[in-house]
Design a protein around this motif. Structure first.
Motif, mmCIF file in Angstrom:
data_model
loop_
_atom_site.group_PDB
_atom_site.id
_atom_site.type_symbol
_atom_site.label_atom_id
_atom_site.label_comp_id
_atom_site.label_asym_id
_atom_site.label_seq_id
_atom_site.Cartn_x
_atom_site.Cartn_y
_atom_site.Cartn_z
ATOM 1 N N UNK A 151 1.237 -0.839 -0.261
ATOM 2 C CA UNK A 151 -0.413 0.134 0.082
ATOM 3 C C UNK A 151 1.049 1.428 -0.015
ATOM 4 N N UNK A 152 0.107 2.405 -0.044
ATOM 5 C CA UNK A 152 1.394 3.465 -0.451
ATOM 6 C C UNK A 152 2.015 4.165 0.231
ATOM 7 N N UNK A 159 -0.417 19.162 -2.955
ATOM 8 C CA UNK A 159 -1.967 19.381 -4.551
ATOM 9 C C UNK A 159 -2.675 19.881 -3.715
ATOM 10 N N UNK A 204 -6.959 19.907 -3.478
ATOM 11 C CA UNK A 204 -8.299 18.968 -3.495
ATOM 12 C C UNK A 204 -9.128 19.622 -4.416
ATOM 13 N N UNK A 207 -10.232 14.390 4.069
ATOM 14 C CA UNK A 207 -8.990 13.703 3.517
ATOM 15 C C UNK A 207 -7.981 14.036 3.254
ATOM 16 N N UNK A 231 -6.574 11.609 6.143
ATOM 17 C CA UNK A 231 -6.387 10.804 6.206
ATOM 18 C C UNK A 231 -4.818 10.232 4.790
ATOM 19 N N UNK A 232 -4.667 11.584 4.509
ATOM 20 C CA UNK A 232 -3.475 11.675 4.030
ATOM 21 C C UNK A 232 -2.564 11.911 4.542
ATOM 22 N N UNK A 289 -8.416 0.505 1.081
ATOM 23 C CA UNK A 289 -7.516 1.170 1.935
ATOM 24 C C UNK A 289 -7.024 2.217 0.852
ATOM 25 N N UNK A 290 -7.711 2.472 0.137
ATOM 26 C CA UNK A 290 -6.789 3.789 -0.988
ATOM 27 C C UNK A 290 -7.693 4.903 -0.309
ATOM 28 N N UNK A 291 -6.966 6.234 -0.146
ATOM 29 C CA UNK A 291 -7.652 7.488 -0.585
ATOM 30 C C UNK A 291 -8.221 8.302 -1.854
ATOM 31 N N UNK A 292 -9.232 8.534 -2.214
ATOM 32 C CA UNK A 292 -9.801 8.706 -3.384
ATOM 33 C C UNK A 292 -9.855 10.807 -3.677
ATOM 34 N N UNK A 293 -9.476 10.707 -4.241
ATOM 35 C CA UNK A 293 -8.645 10.656 -5.498
ATOM 36 C C UNK A 293 -7.666 10.260 -5.585
ATOM 37 N N UNK A 294 -7.341 8.773 -6.424
ATOM 38 C CA UNK A 294 -5.266 7.637 -5.918
ATOM 39 C C UNK A 294 -5.224 8.232 -7.468
ATOM 40 N N UNK A 295 -3.867 8.966 -6.432
ATOM 41 C CA UNK A 295 -2.584 9.591 -7.779
ATOM 42 C C UNK A 295 -1.552 8.927 -7.480
#
Lengths: 437, 437
Positions: free
Chosen positions: A16-17, A377, A379, A391, A394-395, B95-101
């Motif tokens: 995962x990232x 980035x 949003x 968001x 979470x990042x 498990x991913x945060x969207x938008x997923x880059x």
């Protein structure tokens, strides 16, 4: 539409990232150390002629190869980075400058039975130094200096580089008339950490070694003390064999050079039990262990070999190198919580406009940040502020910039430090200064 | 010993160190731009289940796949990075945060018939932005902003990003009652740069298009002028079709946003002939060309698609992305001499002792340089000074440090600038300052 279940093969690592960021940090650190010591990048093909790749292989290795035909070609995926290096050096001999120092950090493929901690596709991070006819002994000390720098920077905790010289072992076996059995004896010695001294003795008895031979070997491999004391014991052993004495001299010189490289004395240690299973090491050999995590085994190993390219050319090209099996190491380090992923993104700043009516202003801010190398980035989604902040959370972004009508009118932004929670109004012209602090 | 001839397969690229350095510089630049725009790293397996990887494939693609069995498994090597991304996103959706880059820069494999400029193993450098259900239109402008930043930094000379919107074409075909033939018509339009207008008309006639249809299409794809003029023409076309009008509006908004991103007006241009052969693009599409080297074709292409993961899940995940085929591009750039390798090493400094009697002093100097991030190597070989300087020259090292008895006694080094040829005596304590200048 009929759906296909999305899945990957067992024994293949995919992250995962947050973990991929952690993994890439390790790759970047290793690369920077390798480059600081003058190693050149190399990137050989994944697929090669089976005939070329398997020139040497046999037995277990050959069974593990991913081998197949495509058209008329008998193809294999590389199973290590050493054979491709040998092929490369033989092929480009006239274009290379020797000593040739190269690093390669690439995936290799072995179709092993899948089991915990074993991967079928994994990264190896290798360096090798290849000499033309000769390769000075000081390189045998440069390798520990590189390992030292690597694991200081990787910061996994206390480590020790264990060093031996295969000539000492080979000379000893010759002295004991065990030349023909030396490979077997070394394989058993190599297991002493795992199975203990008594089991080693039992295995020697099974091989029909006599008591004197066993005693001499056991006494030898249980020599201890600090590095100088071990060298002293090795010299006083009265083992009158030229190869043995040559090995002891080499080891003594290598230890002296290692000190010249400025290594902390607690980070390297002669260990006479290290043999390295592989047949081709002929001089100094290394293993590296994390002191608090012995069960991880050696996390960085290698040594000196007499000739890299024997299967391809008549040139004599001695070399020395080490390898880190990074995929397995990464999974072990994660499991032991020696490393932990902390971030879901690489972003320095996330810019959040209240809505998309001031996109020009928003993009001006983002451009300014990116032009000054801030990973930035925006949003763009048409969601409520709560969603937008969720968001950002979470990042795991360290800074959020909020832009609304007020900000646009006053040529400012609201800058929020996501760690402290503090928020301040910053004029656009001062934004870089504030962030650089 | 019987020797095996060292060789690699045709269609596989392997570089000498000077070219590998150049190639890695390009990779590093691309990565830094991708990360600056907030993309996350991803590294999927080279080998996947054939069933998963070929969920969509068929025809030509399927024939090119490296596919084989190992044990009970039907395996394939990835042939692009988009299918693995779709599989990854479907698999890790929660498990991913969207938008997923995400960006991925990895080798892919296609067993094509080898021909000039075609590779069977090559790097793709991809980015994609994946939305959950929706993906705001401003991303369609962010992509050109990224391409712009990429090719400014890569510095291959003047470039133009050509932009179109598939809805405009689709709407036009619908208006002309050519829906069922739209894929064929677009494939022909796509060739106009290669074969010219007259041949395109001939091919349309072969398809039994009537004169009005042909005239409308040709008038349409030969609309010209600057970006604003083209949009104006598109609006005044009296093509009364909802999809068409939607596409024109999208294109107009995207052009506005591109200006907000600060792109130079000469670097992007609406080009109504761009369709992109692939079936799955549904909105904005891009190609990028080097103005002085049209024969290279598009060096960076992509577009928007309605749903990434249709073969694996019911979630609707629209996306947008671009790809650079770096292996082919590199070989084209080299051939056209747009890029040239200049260095045989990454070293900043090579330290050369006259002989190995002052190894401690030599290593002290090397340690100091490395501790301060200078890429440093030491020439340990026991050769004459002429040989040692030849080695330094072949590597293209900018600075050489010479150490002899005099230097050791006076605690200095002789520092030689290999470009100017100047040589000076520098006290060890001032060495870093002098080099930093």
């Amino acid at each position: 539409m009929q759906k296909v279940q999305p899945k990957i093969l067992p024994g293949f690592m995919e992250l995962l990232p947050s973990d991929q960021i952690l993994f890439n940090n390790m790759i970047d650190t290793i690369r920077s150390v390798y480059e600081k010591f003058g190693f050149l990048p190399l990137d050989t093909p994944v697929i090669e002629h089976s005939e070329v790749l398997l020139a040497k292989a046999g037995g277990e290795t050959e069974k593990q190869i991913y081998r197949f035909n495509k058209g008329d070609n008998d193809l294999s995926l590389r199973f290590d980075l050493t054979v491709p290096l040998a092929r490369y050096v033989a092929m480009h001999y006239n274009d290379l400058v020797f000593p040739f120092k190269r690093y390669q950090m690439s995936k290799v493929f072995r179709g092993e039975r899948p089991q915990k901690g074993r991967y079928r596709e994994f990264y190896q991070c290798d360096i090798d130094i290849i000499g033309n006819e000769v390769l000075p002994l000081v390189y045998d000390a440069e390798i520990p200096a590189i390992i030292y720098e690597l694991f200081k920077q990787l910061n996994f905790g206390d480590f020790v580089i264990r060093i031996n010289n295969r000539k000492i072992l080979n000379g000893l076996f010759s002295y004991l008339n065990l030349d023909n059995l030396s490979a077997d004896v070394m394989r058993i010695i190599d297991k002493i950490d795992k199975i203990g001294k008594d089991n080693v003795i039992e295995e020697f008895k099974d091989m029909n070694l006599n008591e004197e031979q066993i005693n001499t070997i056991i006494n030898f491999i249980t020599i201890n003390g600090n590095n100088d004391e071990i060298i002293c014991s090795l010299k006083q052993n009265n083992i009158d064999n030229e190869v043995y004495l040559d090995g002891v001299n080499e080891l003594e010189t290598v230890i002296k050079y290692i000190r010249d490289f400025g290594l902390n004395e607690s980070n390297f240690k002669i260990d006479l039990t290290i043999a390295r299973g592989l047949d081709y090491y002929t001089g100094t050999v290394y293993e590296t262990n994390l002191i608090k995590y012995p069960k991880l085994g050696s996390i960085c190993s290698g040594g000196r070999y007499e000739n890299l390219t024997g299967y391809y050319t008549d040139q004599k090209l001695p070399g020395i190198g080490i390898s880190i099996g990074l995929t397995r190491l990464f999974s072990q380090l994660k499991e032991e919580k020696i490393i932990e992923s902390t971030r879901n993104s690489l972003l320095d700043v996330l810019v959040i406009p209240f809505d998309d009516t001031y996109m020009d202003y928003t993009l001006k801010v983002a451009n300014k940040l990116r032009d000054n190398s801030f990973k930035t980035d925006v949003y763009y989604g048409n969601k409520g502020m709560k969603q937008k902040m969720k968001y950002a959370n979470r990042l795991g972004v360290p800074y959020v910039i909020l832009i609304g009508t007020d900000e646009v009118e006053k040529n400012v932004v609201s800058l929020k430090n996501m760690i402290t929670g503090e928020q301040e109004i910053v004029n656009i012209d001062n934004l870089l200064d504030v962030l650089n602090k």
